[in-house]
Design a protein around this motif. Structure first.
Motif, PDB file in Angstrom:
ATOM      1  N   ALA A   6     102.030 100.330  49.831  1.00 24.34           N
ATOM      2  CA  ALA A   6     101.352 101.590  50.150  1.00 24.34           C
ATOM      3  C   ALA A   6     101.224 102.464  48.912  1.00 24.34           C
ATOM      4  O   ALA A   6     100.173 103.066  48.657  1.00 24.34           O
ATOM      5  CB  ALA A   6     102.112 102.321  51.249  1.00 24.34           C
ATOM      6  N   PHE A   7     102.295 102.552  48.130  1.00 19.95           N
ATOM      7  CA  PHE A   7     102.292 103.362  46.910  1.00 19.95           C
ATOM      8  C   PHE A   7     101.243 102.863  45.913  1.00 19.95           C
ATOM      9  O   PHE A   7     100.553 103.663  45.271  1.00 19.95           O
ATOM     10  CB  PHE A   7     103.682 103.332  46.272  1.00 19.95           C
ATOM     11  N   LEU A   8     101.109 101.554  45.790  1.00 20.68           N
ATOM     12  CA  LEU A   8     100.160 100.974  44.840  1.00 20.68           C
ATOM     13  C   LEU A   8      98.719 101.079  45.322  1.00 20.68           C
ATOM     14  O   LEU A   8      97.794 101.221  44.515  1.00 20.68           O
ATOM     15  CB  LEU A   8     100.506  99.502  44.593  1.00 20.68           C
ATOM     16  N   LEU A   9      98.518 101.033  46.625  1.00 18.52           N
ATOM     17  CA  LEU A   9      97.161 101.040  47.160  1.00 18.52           C
ATOM     18  C   LEU A   9      96.506 102.421  47.148  1.00 18.52           C
ATOM     19  O   LEU A   9      95.287 102.529  46.993  1.00 18.52           O
ATOM     20  CB  LEU A   9      97.159 100.501  48.595  1.00 18.52           C
ATOM     21  N   LYS A  10      97.292 103.457  47.320  1.00 15.72           N
ATOM     22  CA  LYS A  10      96.705 104.792  47.474  1.00 15.72           C
ATOM     23  C   LYS A  10      95.794 105.182  46.312  1.00 15.72           C
ATOM     24  O   LYS A  10      94.635 105.573  46.544  1.00 15.72           O
ATOM     25  CB  LYS A  10      97.810 105.837  47.676  1.00 15.72           C
ATOM     26  N   ASP A  27      93.566 109.902  54.828  1.00 18.37           N
ATOM     27  CA  ASP A  27      94.816 109.174  55.008  1.00 18.37           C
ATOM     28  C   ASP A  27      95.018 108.323  53.761  1.00 18.37           C
ATOM     29  O   ASP A  27      94.382 108.573  52.725  1.00 18.37           O
ATOM     30  CB  ASP A  27      94.805 108.356  56.310  1.00 18.37           C
ATOM     31  N   LEU A  28      95.864 107.339  53.810  1.00 19.31           N
ATOM     32  CA  LEU A  28      96.141 106.553  52.617  1.00 19.31           C
ATOM     33  C   LEU A  28      94.896 105.854  52.083  1.00 19.31           C
ATOM     34  O   LEU A  28      94.735 105.656  50.885  1.00 19.31           O
ATOM     35  CB  LEU A  28      97.235 105.524  52.910  1.00 19.31           C
ATOM     36  N   VAL A  29      93.972 105.497  52.987  1.00 22.92           N
ATOM     37  CA  VAL A  29      92.784 104.729  52.602  1.00 22.92           C
ATOM     38  C   VAL A  29      91.509 105.563  52.671  1.00 22.92           C
ATOM     39  O   VAL A  29      90.733 105.616  51.721  1.00 22.92           O
ATOM     40  CB  VAL A  29      92.651 103.488  53.509  1.00 22.92           C
ATOM     41  N   VAL A  30      91.263 106.194  53.788  1.00 24.05           N
ATOM     42  CA  VAL A  30      89.984 106.845  54.089  1.00 24.05           C
ATOM     43  C   VAL A  30      90.026 108.324  53.756  1.00 24.05           C
ATOM     44  O   VAL A  30      91.033 108.997  53.981  1.00 24.05           O
ATOM     45  CB  VAL A  30      89.637 106.662  55.581  1.00 24.05           C
ATOM     46  N   ASN A  31      88.916 108.846  53.231  1.00 20.31           N
ATOM     47  CA  ASN A  31      88.728 110.292  53.139  1.00 20.31           C
ATOM     48  C   ASN A  31      87.371 110.625  53.747  1.00 20.31           C
ATOM     49  O   ASN A  31      86.412 109.856  53.646  1.00 20.31           O
ATOM     50  CB  ASN A  31      88.829 110.782  51.691  1.00 20.31           C
ATOM     51  N   THR A  43     101.842  82.333  49.488  1.00 17.74           N
ATOM     52  CA  THR A  43     101.817  83.789  49.580  1.00 17.74           C
ATOM     53  C   THR A  43     103.208  84.332  49.332  1.00 17.74           C
ATOM     54  O   THR A  43     104.203  83.626  49.425  1.00 17.74           O
ATOM     55  CB  THR A  43     101.328  84.239  50.968  1.00 17.74           C
ATOM     56  N   PHE A  44     103.285  85.603  49.016  1.00 18.35           N
ATOM     57  CA  PHE A  44     104.562  86.274  48.852  1.00 18.35           C
ATOM     58  C   PHE A  44     104.431  87.634  49.509  1.00 18.35           C
ATOM     59  O   PHE A  44     103.324  88.113  49.761  1.00 18.35           O
ATOM     60  CB  PHE A  44     104.901  86.413  47.367  1.00 18.35           C
ATOM     61  N   THR A  45     105.557  88.228  49.832  1.00 20.61           N
ATOM     62  CA  THR A  45     105.518  89.528  50.492  1.00 20.61           C
ATOM     63  C   THR A  45     106.259  90.558  49.657  1.00 20.61           C
ATOM     64  O   THR A  45     107.163  90.240  48.890  1.00 20.61           O
ATOM     65  CB  THR A  45     106.148  89.463  51.892  1.00 20.61           C
ATOM     66  N   LEU A  46     105.839  91.803  49.818  1.00 20.93           N
ATOM     67  CA  LEU A  46     106.438  92.934  49.139  1.00 20.93           C
ATOM     68  C   LEU A  46     106.840  93.971  50.175  1.00 20.93           C
ATOM     69  O   LEU A  46     106.297  94.001  51.285  1.00 20.93           O
ATOM     70  CB  LEU A  46     105.434  93.551  48.159  1.00 20.93           C
ATOM     71  N   PRO A  47     107.762  94.849  49.852  1.00 26.27           N
ATOM     72  CA  PRO A  47     108.121  95.917  50.787  1.00 26.27           C
ATOM     73  C   PRO A  47     106.906  96.796  51.101  1.00 26.27           C
ATOM     74  O   PRO A  47     106.120  97.124  50.213  1.00 26.27           O
ATOM     75  CB  PRO A  47     109.200  96.701  50.034  1.00 26.27           C
ATOM     76  N   LEU A  79     101.787 101.320  59.517  1.00 31.33           N
ATOM     77  CA  LEU A  79     100.666 100.682  58.836  1.00 31.33           C
ATOM     78  C   LEU A  79      99.514 101.644  58.586  1.00 31.33           C
ATOM     79  O   LEU A  79      99.207 102.504  59.409  1.00 31.33           O
ATOM     80  CB  LEU A  79     100.167  99.487  59.645  1.00 31.33           C
ATOM     81  N   TRP A  80      98.856 101.473  57.453  1.00 32.30           N
ATOM     82  CA  TRP A  80      97.712 102.293  57.075  1.00 32.30           C
ATOM     83  C   TRP A  80      96.426 101.689  57.616  1.00 32.30           C
ATOM     84  O   TRP A  80      96.433 100.647  58.280  1.00 32.30           O
ATOM     85  CB  TRP A  80      97.661 102.412  55.550  1.00 32.30           C
ATOM     86  N   HIS A  81      95.309 102.333  57.322  1.00 31.63           N
ATOM     87  CA  HIS A  81      93.996 101.899  57.800  1.00 31.63           C
ATOM     88  C   HIS A  81      93.711 100.466  57.346  1.00 31.63           C
ATOM     89  O   HIS A  81      93.658 100.168  56.162  1.00 31.63           O
ATOM     90  CB  HIS A  81      92.926 102.853  57.252  1.00 31.63           C
ATOM     91  N   VAL A  82      93.541  99.574  58.333  1.00 30.03           N
ATOM     92  CA  VAL A  82      93.235  98.155  58.097  1.00 30.03           C
ATOM     93  C   VAL A  82      94.248  97.532  57.120  1.00 30.03           C
ATOM     94  O   VAL A  82      93.885  96.795  56.209  1.00 30.03           O
ATOM     95  CB  VAL A  82      91.787  97.955  57.614  1.00 30.03           C
ATOM     96  N   ALA A  83      95.501  97.813  57.332  1.00 27.13           N
ATOM     97  CA  ALA A  83      96.543  97.154  56.544  1.00 27.13           C
ATOM     98  C   ALA A  83      96.542  95.653  56.769  1.00 27.13           C
ATOM     99  O   ALA A  83      97.093  94.888  55.961  1.00 27.13           O
ATOM    100  CB  ALA A  83      97.915  97.732  56.910  1.00 27.13           C
TER     101      ALA A  83
END
Length: 313
Positions: free
Chosen positions: A12-16, A193-197, A3-7, A268-272
């Motif tokens: 968040a920017f990519l997921l929205k 929010d970032l995930v849910v509407n 695995t690798f990690t990102l900031p 953290l966003w919804h179910v991050a």
């Protein structure tokens, strides 16, 4: 798998935009499901994870272990997706990280989805799956927890209530990520929010309800007899649409005398937690739930410790 990690801000920017596209009430559920499944391969399982397909409750399921393949403790994991989307595939990474952190076998269930199968299909499947774990797989009920995120978190609570009230079976613990415990509630303070509407989630709630009663505890466990629930740990992001509902639910558990702890995450966003293979903060949150489950299911003594950016209550 490595695995690798990102900031966190980058992810968040990519997921929205992805979630805005996938969780769109104007799209047919078939298309929403395809879009959500398409993102699953980006979320990896930890090194040493063993994923074994099987059946629970006559439904497809997976048993996930990390390290030792036979464990005396188990977690029935119920995925989110507003009762209309999601599968063991979309939540395999989260479940595998939870298996590693809890030192338990995690079973993910492909319960039936609405609108094709409205309430109580998902609940019936989850209850049957848990009963199969204790009657055919020989787990002791006190060593089997139920966990879930979003709709799966609400379903986890409803499953525990039905197991206790109708079968006299008491799960060992509940681990809940942003649990949707009252799908019929339309008083959300935020529309998105970032995930849910809410346009999407309210539409899905109606699809799941079918001809049922919005206050039925099987559909909305917020209205159930909460005092009978086992030790419970809840995670919620402070910027989520579900934040007021989850805090109110935690307050009701406290009033009912349940052994409950609520952890709020500012970043953290919804179910991050589903991005545990990508974001360190999400991995830390899964670790917190895993430590809680390990302590409650009999591996170790003591309680879990919240992660650095979290506020425990």
């Amino acid at each position: 798998m490595s695995t690798f990690t990102l900031p966190l801000p980058v992810v968040a920017f990519l997921l929205k935009p992805y979630f805005r596209l996938a969780f769109n009430s104007r799209l047919p559920y078939r298309i929403q499901r395809i879009l959500l499944e398409a993102g699953a391969p980006l979320q990896q399982v930890p090194a040493g994870a063993v994923v074994r397909p099987l059946e629970l409750a006559c439904r497809p399921a997976e048993k996930i272990t990390v390290g030792v393949t036979e464990r005396p403790t188990a977690v029935l994991y119920l995925h989110g997706g507003a009762y209309t989307l999601g599968s063991p595939n979309t939540h395999r990474s989260l479940a595998a990280h939870l298996a590693r952190e809890s030192s338990s076998a995690v079973y993910t269930l492909d319960y039936r989805l609405a609108p094709e199968n409205p309430y109580p299909a998902a609940l019936d499947d989850a209850v049957s799956a848990y009963m199969q774990l204790v009657t055919e797989f020989d787990y002791e009920p006190q060593r089997v927890a139920i966990a879930g995120d979003s709709a799966g978190g609400g379903l986890a609570v409803a499953t525990a209530l039905r197991l206790i009230e109708r079968h006299g079976v008491h799960p060992g613990a509940l681990a809940l990520i942003s649990p949707w415990v009252d799908p019929g509630d339309r008083s959300a303070g935020k529309k998105a929010d970032l995930v849910v509407n809410t346009a999407w989630s309210f539409d899905a709630a109606d699809a799941y309800l079918g001809t049922g009663d919005r206050t039925d505890p099987g559909y909305a466990p917020m209205h159930g007899n909460l005092e009978i629930l086992p030790p419970t740990r809840i995670h919620i992001g402070s910027e989520e649409v579900l934040y007021p509902q989850v805090v109110a639910f935690a307050d009701k558990l406290v009033a009912a005398g349940v052994d409950v702890s609520l952890v709020e995450y500012a970043k953290l966003w919804h179910v991050a937690h589903a991005q545990a293979s990508l974001v360190k903060e999400a991995a830390d949150a899964v670790a917190d739930l895993g430590q809680f489950l390990e302590s409650k299911l009999g591996h170790t003594e003591g309680s879990s410790t919240a992660s650095a950016d979290a506020t425990p209550h």
